[in-house]
Motif scaffolding. Sequence first.
Motif, PDB file in Angstrom:
ATOM      1  N   UNK A 259       7.431  17.317  29.906  1.00 45.82           N
ATOM      2  CA  UNK A 259       6.952  16.696  28.717  1.00 45.82           C
ATOM      3  C   UNK A 259       7.027  16.696  26.971  1.00 45.82           C
ATOM      4  N   UNK A 260       6.712  17.954  26.725  1.00 47.27           N
ATOM      5  CA  UNK A 260       7.376  18.189  25.632  1.00 47.27           C
ATOM      6  C   UNK A 260       9.053  18.690  24.980  1.00 47.27           C
ATOM      7  N   UNK A 261      10.044  18.556  26.573  1.00 51.75           N
ATOM      8  CA  UNK A 261      11.630  18.844  26.305  1.00 51.75           C
ATOM      9  C   UNK A 261      12.009  19.663  26.513  1.00 51.75           C
ATOM     10  N   UNK A 262      11.617  21.271  26.740  1.00 50.59           N
ATOM     11  CA  UNK A 262      11.088  22.035  27.097  1.00 50.59           C
ATOM     12  C   UNK A 262      11.984  23.016  27.945  1.00 50.59           C
ATOM     13  N   UNK A 263      11.817  21.757  28.992  1.00 52.91           N
ATOM     14  CA  UNK A 263      12.938  21.540  30.513  1.00 52.91           C
ATOM     15  C   UNK A 263      13.692  20.431  30.407  1.00 52.91           C
ATOM     16  N   UNK A 264      14.598  20.367  30.924  1.00 55.62           N
ATOM     17  CA  UNK A 264      15.854  19.657  31.195  1.00 55.62           C
ATOM     18  C   UNK A 264      15.236  19.164  32.576  1.00 55.62           C
ATOM     19  N   UNK A 265      14.995  18.061  33.285  1.00 49.43           N
ATOM     20  CA  UNK A 265      14.281  17.101  34.830  1.00 49.43           C
ATOM     21  C   UNK A 265      15.650  17.359  35.861  1.00 49.43           C
ATOM     22  N   UNK A 266      16.151  17.900  36.687  1.00 46.46           N
ATOM     23  CA  UNK A 266      17.329  17.610  37.943  1.00 46.46           C
ATOM     24  C   UNK A 266      17.480  16.316  38.295  1.00 46.46           C
ATOM     25  N   UNK A 267      16.498  15.449  37.739  1.00 47.54           N
ATOM     26  CA  UNK A 267      16.797  14.058  38.588  1.00 47.54           C
ATOM     27  C   UNK A 267      15.146  13.208  38.085  1.00 47.54           C
ATOM     28  N   UNK A 268      15.489  11.996  38.089  1.00 50.67           N
ATOM     29  CA  UNK A 268      13.841  11.061  37.273  1.00 50.67           C
ATOM     30  C   UNK A 268      14.664  10.571  36.080  1.00 50.67           C
TER      31      UNK A 268
ATOM     32  N   UNK B 120       2.159  18.419  11.891  1.00 50.44           N
ATOM     33  CA  UNK B 120       2.829  17.254  11.779  1.00 50.44           C
ATOM     34  C   UNK B 120       2.467  16.860  11.928  1.00 50.44           C
ATOM     35  N   UNK B 121       0.902  16.097  12.524  1.00 50.68           N
ATOM     36  CA  UNK B 121       0.560  15.196  12.353  1.00 50.68           C
ATOM     37  C   UNK B 121       0.692  13.839  14.106  1.00 50.68           C
ATOM     38  N   UNK B 122       0.691  15.163  14.649  1.00 48.47           N
ATOM     39  CA  UNK B 122       1.390  14.267  16.291  1.00 48.47           C
ATOM     40  C   UNK B 122       0.570  13.283  16.618  1.00 48.47           C
ATOM     41  N   UNK B 123       0.785  12.357  17.666  1.00 48.78           N
ATOM     42  CA  UNK B 123       0.377  11.331  18.777  1.00 48.78           C
ATOM     43  C   UNK B 123      -0.258  12.162  19.364  1.00 48.78           C
ATOM     44  N   UNK B 124       0.090  13.455  20.296  1.00 51.50           N
ATOM     45  CA  UNK B 124       0.382  13.690  21.836  1.00 51.50           C
ATOM     46  C   UNK B 124      -0.013  14.731  21.357  1.00 51.50           C
ATOM     47  N   UNK B 125      -1.467  16.168  21.554  1.00 48.89           N
ATOM     48  CA  UNK B 125      -1.030  17.304  21.604  1.00 48.89           C
ATOM     49  C   UNK B 125      -1.153  17.468  23.563  1.00 48.89           C
ATOM     50  N   UNK B 126      -0.069  18.355  24.143  1.00 49.49           N
ATOM     51  CA  UNK B 126      -0.192  19.279  24.946  1.00 49.49           C
ATOM     52  C   UNK B 126      -0.501  20.299  24.981  1.00 49.49           C
ATOM     53  N   UNK B 127      -2.645  21.168  26.049  1.00 53.64           N
ATOM     54  CA  UNK B 127      -2.951  21.854  25.675  1.00 53.64           C
ATOM     55  C   UNK B 127      -3.026  22.298  27.500  1.00 53.64           C
ATOM     56  N   UNK B 128      -2.022  23.837  27.489  1.00 54.93           N
ATOM     57  CA  UNK B 128      -2.127  24.456  28.104  1.00 54.93           C
ATOM     58  C   UNK B 128      -2.456  25.651  28.856  1.00 54.93           C
ATOM     59  N   UNK B 129      -3.907  25.565  29.526  1.00 54.55           N
ATOM     60  CA  UNK B 129      -4.865  25.860  29.962  1.00 54.55           C
ATOM     61  C   UNK B 129      -5.387  26.687  28.404  1.00 54.55           C
ATOM     62  N   UNK B 130      -5.890  25.723  27.984  1.00 56.40           N
ATOM     63  CA  UNK B 130      -6.220  26.347  25.892  1.00 56.40           C
ATOM     64  C   UNK B 130      -7.454  26.293  25.765  1.00 56.40           C
TER      65      UNK B 130
ATOM     66  N   UNK C 115       2.925  23.481  40.034  1.00 56.86           N
ATOM     67  CA  UNK C 115       4.339  23.074  39.089  1.00 56.86           C
ATOM     68  C   UNK C 115       3.492  21.788  38.100  1.00 56.86           C
ATOM     69  N   UNK C 116       2.144  22.154  37.430  1.00 58.21           N
ATOM     70  CA  UNK C 116       1.139  21.570  36.609  1.00 58.21           C
ATOM     71  C   UNK C 116       2.096  22.180  35.297  1.00 58.21           C
ATOM     72  N   UNK C 117       2.185  23.269  35.003  1.00 55.30           N
ATOM     73  CA  UNK C 117       2.879  23.757  33.349  1.00 55.30           C
ATOM     74  C   UNK C 117       4.382  23.256  33.685  1.00 55.30           C
ATOM     75  N   UNK C 118       5.351  23.305  34.749  1.00 54.70           N
ATOM     76  CA  UNK C 118       6.576  22.853  34.629  1.00 54.70           C
ATOM     77  C   UNK C 118       6.864  21.720  34.112  1.00 54.70           C
ATOM     78  N   UNK C 119       5.401  20.528  34.741  1.00 58.34           N
ATOM     79  CA  UNK C 119       6.089  19.493  34.184  1.00 58.34           C
ATOM     80  C   UNK C 119       5.175  18.635  33.084  1.00 58.34           C
ATOM     81  N   UNK C 120       4.004  19.955  32.093  1.00 54.41           N
ATOM     82  CA  UNK C 120       3.866  20.172  31.229  1.00 54.41           C
ATOM     83  C   UNK C 120       5.005  20.180  29.857  1.00 54.41           C
ATOM     84  N   UNK C 121       6.211  21.138  30.280  1.00 50.74           N
ATOM     85  CA  UNK C 121       7.237  21.138  29.756  1.00 50.74           C
ATOM     86  C   UNK C 121       8.549  20.201  29.693  1.00 50.74           C
TER      87      UNK C 121
END
Length: 279
Positions: free
Chosen positions: A60-69, A170-180, A52-58
């Motif tokens: 975090x970056x707004x690619x997946x809408x949570x079903x709850x929470x 884009x000078x982000x504040x956070x980088x999500x590195x998925x198995x980089x 579930x780690x990559x799903x959680x990352x998605x």
Amino acid sequence: MSTPVIELREVSVDFRTRSSLFKPQVLRGVDTVSLSVRRGQTLGIVGESGSGKSTAAKVLIGLIEPSAGQVLFGGEVVRRFDAATRKRIGRVVSVVFQDPATALNARMLVRDALSDPLEVHGIGNAASRRARVAELVGLVGLPQSVLDAIPAQLSGGQRQRVAIARALALEPEVIVADEPTSALDVSVRAQILNLLQDLKRELGLGMVFISHDIQTVRYIADDIAVMRHGKVVEFGPGSQVLSNPAQDYTRTLLEAAPSLLQAQKPHSLPHLLRSETRP
């Protein structure tokens, strides 16, 4: 303590599957997960494939809408997960994917790949975008000559540096590195980890580092979340989780993971990181 750039509060994600034509089933990919990321902090998320780690990352970056929470962005609850919201999050949270060969357009020159995010978000003019692109390749330790190359003309490590430069555009504040680093040779992995560490310090970045290899995460993460079957089964400061794991599953990951440290004997990863320098 500063407000998290992005935060998950008891987030769950359900996927609908069909075992037969008339019997839809629900598969829970993420189960009541709470995580947060602040500037200057590296959060490591580790677990085996399907944890579930990559799903959680998605999420975090707004690619997946949570079903709850709830998902909070800059301390405010995200109410809608539409294109406008994803674009707004994308200005602040960038992604570095596992395989730079597929993350970059094979037919696009590096200079165009780096200027594309700036054009999409309407940042600057042609002259300022050219200057920013030149700055980005220097920032990740690449010569200006790579700007006129296509990805196939670069090594794996160079392609991943380009992907990191694109994430920084884009000078982000956070980088999500998925198995980089998983698609790279061992010595190149150490160089990329070193680069990410340097960028974190120089730019004050927050980072989410996702990997199945807990031994690699130990060198880059401040806090570590261990995931299994969609749940966070252990969380804490990296030194605590690794030196005194509370869960048998965490101990299994520590024993089983092929690490940079193991692969580089007699050298250690810290030695490799210190010896690798950027122009």
